[in-house]
Design a protein around this motif. Structure first.
Motif, PDB file in Angstrom:
ATOM      1  N   PRO A 120      53.637  60.316   3.085  1.00  0.00           N
ATOM      2  CA  PRO A 120      52.749  61.436   3.414  1.00  0.00           C
ATOM      3  C   PRO A 120      51.682  61.019   4.436  1.00  0.00           C
ATOM      4  O   PRO A 120      51.528  61.656   5.474  1.00  0.00           O
ATOM      5  N   SER A 121      50.952  59.919   4.158  1.00  0.00           N
ATOM      6  CA  SER A 121      49.859  59.508   5.047  1.00  0.00           C
ATOM      7  C   SER A 121      49.661  57.999   4.929  1.00  0.00           C
ATOM      8  O   SER A 121      49.458  57.486   3.822  1.00  0.00           O
ATOM      9  N   THR A 122      49.710  57.299   6.050  1.00  0.00           N
ATOM     10  CA  THR A 122      49.504  55.844   5.986  1.00  0.00           C
ATOM     11  C   THR A 122      48.078  55.515   5.550  1.00  0.00           C
ATOM     12  O   THR A 122      47.849  54.473   4.925  1.00  0.00           O
ATOM     13  N   HIS A 156      57.770  58.165  10.066  1.00  0.00           N
ATOM     14  CA  HIS A 156      57.559  59.609   9.937  1.00  0.00           C
ATOM     15  C   HIS A 156      56.493  59.868   8.877  1.00  0.00           C
ATOM     16  O   HIS A 156      56.670  59.514   7.714  1.00  0.00           O
ATOM     17  N   GLN A 157      55.421  60.475   9.311  1.00  0.00           N
ATOM     18  CA  GLN A 157      54.362  60.836   8.394  1.00  0.00           C
ATOM     19  C   GLN A 157      54.500  62.324   8.087  1.00  0.00           C
ATOM     20  O   GLN A 157      54.524  63.152   8.994  1.00  0.00           O
ATOM     21  N   THR A 158      54.598  62.655   6.800  1.00  0.00           N
ATOM     22  CA  THR A 158      54.884  64.053   6.457  1.00  0.00           C
ATOM     23  C   THR A 158      53.628  64.870   6.157  1.00  0.00           C
ATOM     24  O   THR A 158      53.689  66.097   6.136  1.00  0.00           O
ATOM     25  N   GLY A 180      50.234  63.843   7.582  1.00  0.00           N
ATOM     26  CA  GLY A 180      49.216  63.066   8.290  1.00  0.00           C
ATOM     27  C   GLY A 180      47.886  63.797   8.277  1.00  0.00           C
ATOM     28  O   GLY A 180      47.847  65.018   8.418  1.00  0.00           O
ATOM     29  N   ARG A 181      46.822  63.046   8.099  1.00  0.00           N
ATOM     30  CA  ARG A 181      45.508  63.662   7.960  1.00  0.00           C
ATOM     31  C   ARG A 181      44.650  63.437   9.196  1.00  0.00           C
ATOM     32  O   ARG A 181      44.689  62.378   9.812  1.00  0.00           O
ATOM     33  N   GLY A 182      43.845  64.443   9.524  1.00  0.00           N
ATOM     34  CA  GLY A 182      42.822  64.315  10.547  1.00  0.00           C
ATOM     35  C   GLY A 182      41.474  64.276   9.861  1.00  0.00           C
ATOM     36  O   GLY A 182      41.386  64.121   8.645  1.00  0.00           O
ATOM     37  N   ASP A 207      39.451  67.522   6.943  1.00  0.00           N
ATOM     38  CA  ASP A 207      40.562  68.241   6.306  1.00  0.00           C
ATOM     39  C   ASP A 207      41.591  68.801   7.272  1.00  0.00           C
ATOM     40  O   ASP A 207      42.344  69.708   6.921  1.00  0.00           O
ATOM     41  N   ARG A 208      41.619  68.282   8.482  1.00  0.00           N
ATOM     42  CA  ARG A 208      42.641  68.768   9.415  1.00  0.00           C
ATOM     43  C   ARG A 208      43.877  67.878   9.311  1.00  0.00           C
ATOM     44  O   ARG A 208      43.912  66.941   8.540  1.00  0.00           O
ATOM     45  N   SER A 209      44.890  68.177  10.097  1.00  0.00           N
ATOM     46  CA  SER A 209      46.127  67.405   9.965  1.00  0.00           C
ATOM     47  C   SER A 209      46.514  66.744  11.284  1.00  0.00           C
ATOM     48  O   SER A 209      46.031  67.125  12.355  1.00  0.00           O
ATOM     49  N   ARG A 225      43.324  65.606  27.921  1.00  0.00           N
ATOM     50  CA  ARG A 225      44.031  66.079  26.722  1.00  0.00           C
ATOM     51  C   ARG A 225      44.154  64.966  25.693  1.00  0.00           C
ATOM     52  O   ARG A 225      44.272  63.797  26.037  1.00  0.00           O
ATOM     53  N   LYS A 226      44.195  65.387  24.427  1.00  0.00           N
ATOM     54  CA  LYS A 226      44.190  64.406  23.336  1.00  0.00           C
ATOM     55  C   LYS A 226      45.550  63.711  23.197  1.00  0.00           C
ATOM     56  O   LYS A 226      46.578  64.356  23.002  1.00  0.00           O
ATOM     57  N   THR A 227      45.498  62.394  23.284  1.00  0.00           N
ATOM     58  CA  THR A 227      46.714  61.583  23.197  1.00  0.00           C
ATOM     59  C   THR A 227      46.725  60.786  21.904  1.00  0.00           C
ATOM     60  O   THR A 227      47.776  60.451  21.373  1.00  0.00           O
TER      61      THR A 227
END
Ligand code: BT5
Length: 249
Positions: A33-35, A57-59, A61-63, A66-68, A128-130
Motif C-alpha cells: 500500500p505505502s512504503t 507498485h504502490q497501491t 501511496g500517500r501525499g 491526506d492526499r495521495s 511541473r511536479k516530477t
C-alpha cells in the motif's frame, strides 16, 4: 515476467550490493500500500537507520495532508528511507527540505533536467511536479522520508496538468536503478550537509507571487520573499510552516 518492455523491473540484488557499500539496506517489494507505512512499522520495531524500501507498485501511496501519490507499476520510483537524525527535533522540519535538495541535485546531475523546488518539497521540472516527498516522524527518534518520482509516466497516467515525468521532460537518463543509486547518494549528502542556502538557491518559490492555503481553510496571497531559519515560507512578512502553496502567475 513483465509486459511493458519500456518499464523493466529494478535489479534488486545489484542494487542491494552497490548501495550496501554506502550503508543502505535496500529491499524491493513488488507491491504494497505505502512504503512509508512499511518503513514506519519497521522503525517502531527498532530497525536501525539506513533501511530503504522500494515498491515496484504502490497501491495506496500517500501525499501530505491526506492526499495521495499515484503511479503505475514500475513507471517511477516510490521508496522510503529510515533516518534516525539525532539532535534536536526543532531542526527536523528542515529534513525533508534538505532531502528535496538531494533529489533535485541528483536529477540535475544524472537526468540533466533543470529541476527546482517548490516550497516546501515538491521537485519541479518545466514548472511541473516530477517528484514529491513526504516526511513523517514515526517514533521519538525516527523519521521516514518517502520519495515519489515519475520516470516513464505518460501524460494520460499523470493525475493532473501540473505533473510531469522525466521521460516527458526529455531527460537524459531513465534507468531507475541508476537513478535510485544517485538519489540515495545525493539525499544522504544533502541531509548531512544541511545547507539552508543550498535549499534557498534551488527554491523557485522565493520571489514569486503565491497563494498559501492554510490548514484552517483560509488563504493568503502575496510575494514569497524568503525561507526563514525554521524552514518556514515568508510571505509579505508573515511566516508559514504548514499549508499548501500555489505559484500564481
Ligand atoms: C507529495 O504530497 O508530493 C508527497 C508524495 C510522496 C510519495 C512517496 S512515494 C513513496 C512514499 N510512500 C508513500 O506512501 N508516500 C511516499 P503532496 O505535496 O501532498 O502532493 C500530493 C498531490 O500531488 C496529490 O494531491 C496530486 O495532486 C499530486 N500527485 C499525485 N500523484 C502524483 C504524481 N505521480 N506526480 C505528480 N503529482 C502527483
Amino acid at each position: 515476467m513483465y509486459a511493458d518492455l519500456s518499464r523493466p523491473p529494478l535489479r534488486e540484488r545489484a542494487l542491494a550490493r552497490a548501495l550496501g557499500r554506502d550503508g543502505w539496506r535496500v529491499e524491493v517489494v513488488q507491491r504494497c500500500p505505502s512504503t512509508n507505512a512499511v518503513v514506519a512499522e519497521r522503525a517502531r520495531q527498532g530497525d536501525p537507520p539506513g533501511l530503504v524500501v522500494v515498491a515496484e507498485h504502490q497501491t495506496a501511496g500517500r501525499g501530505r495532508l491526506d492526499r495521495s501519490w499515484e503511479s503505475p507499476p514500475r513507471a517511477g520510483l516510490t521508496f522510503s528511507l529510515l533516518l534516525r537524525p539525532g539532535g534536536e527535533p526543532a531542526g527536523w522540519p528542515w529534513l525533508p527540505l534538505h532531502a528535496a535538495v538531494g533529489v533535485a541535485e541528483a536529477l540535475r546531475e544524472l537526468a540533466e533536467v533543470d529541476a527546482v523546488l517548490k516550497w516546501p518539497n515538491d521537485v519541479l521540472v518545466d514548472g511541473r511536479k516530477t517528484a514529491g516527498l513526504l516526511a513523517e516522524v514515526v517514533a521519538p527518534d525516527a523519521v521516514v522520508v518517502g520519495i515519489g518520482l515519475n520516470v516513464t509516466t505518460r501524460r494520460e497516467e499523470l493525475p493532473h496538468e501540473g505533473a510531469t515525468s522525466l521521460a516527458l521532460a526529455g531527460a537524459a537518463l531513465l534507468d531507475r536503478d541508476t537513478l535510485l543509486r544517485g538519489l540515495l547518494r545525493r539525499v544522504h549528502a544533502a541531509t548531512a550537509a544541511a545547507d539552508a542556502d543550498a535549499y534557498r538557491a534551488l527554491c523557485s518559490t522565493i520571489g514569486r507571487q503565491v497563494r498559501v492555503s492554510l490548514p484552517d481553510g483560509s488563504a493568503r496571497q502575496g510575494t514569497a520573499t524568503a525561507v526563514d531559519a525554521d524552514g518556514r515560507l515568508v510571505v509579505d512578512g508573515a511566516a508559514y510552516g504548514a499549508g499548501d502553496v500555489v505559484h500564481v502567475r
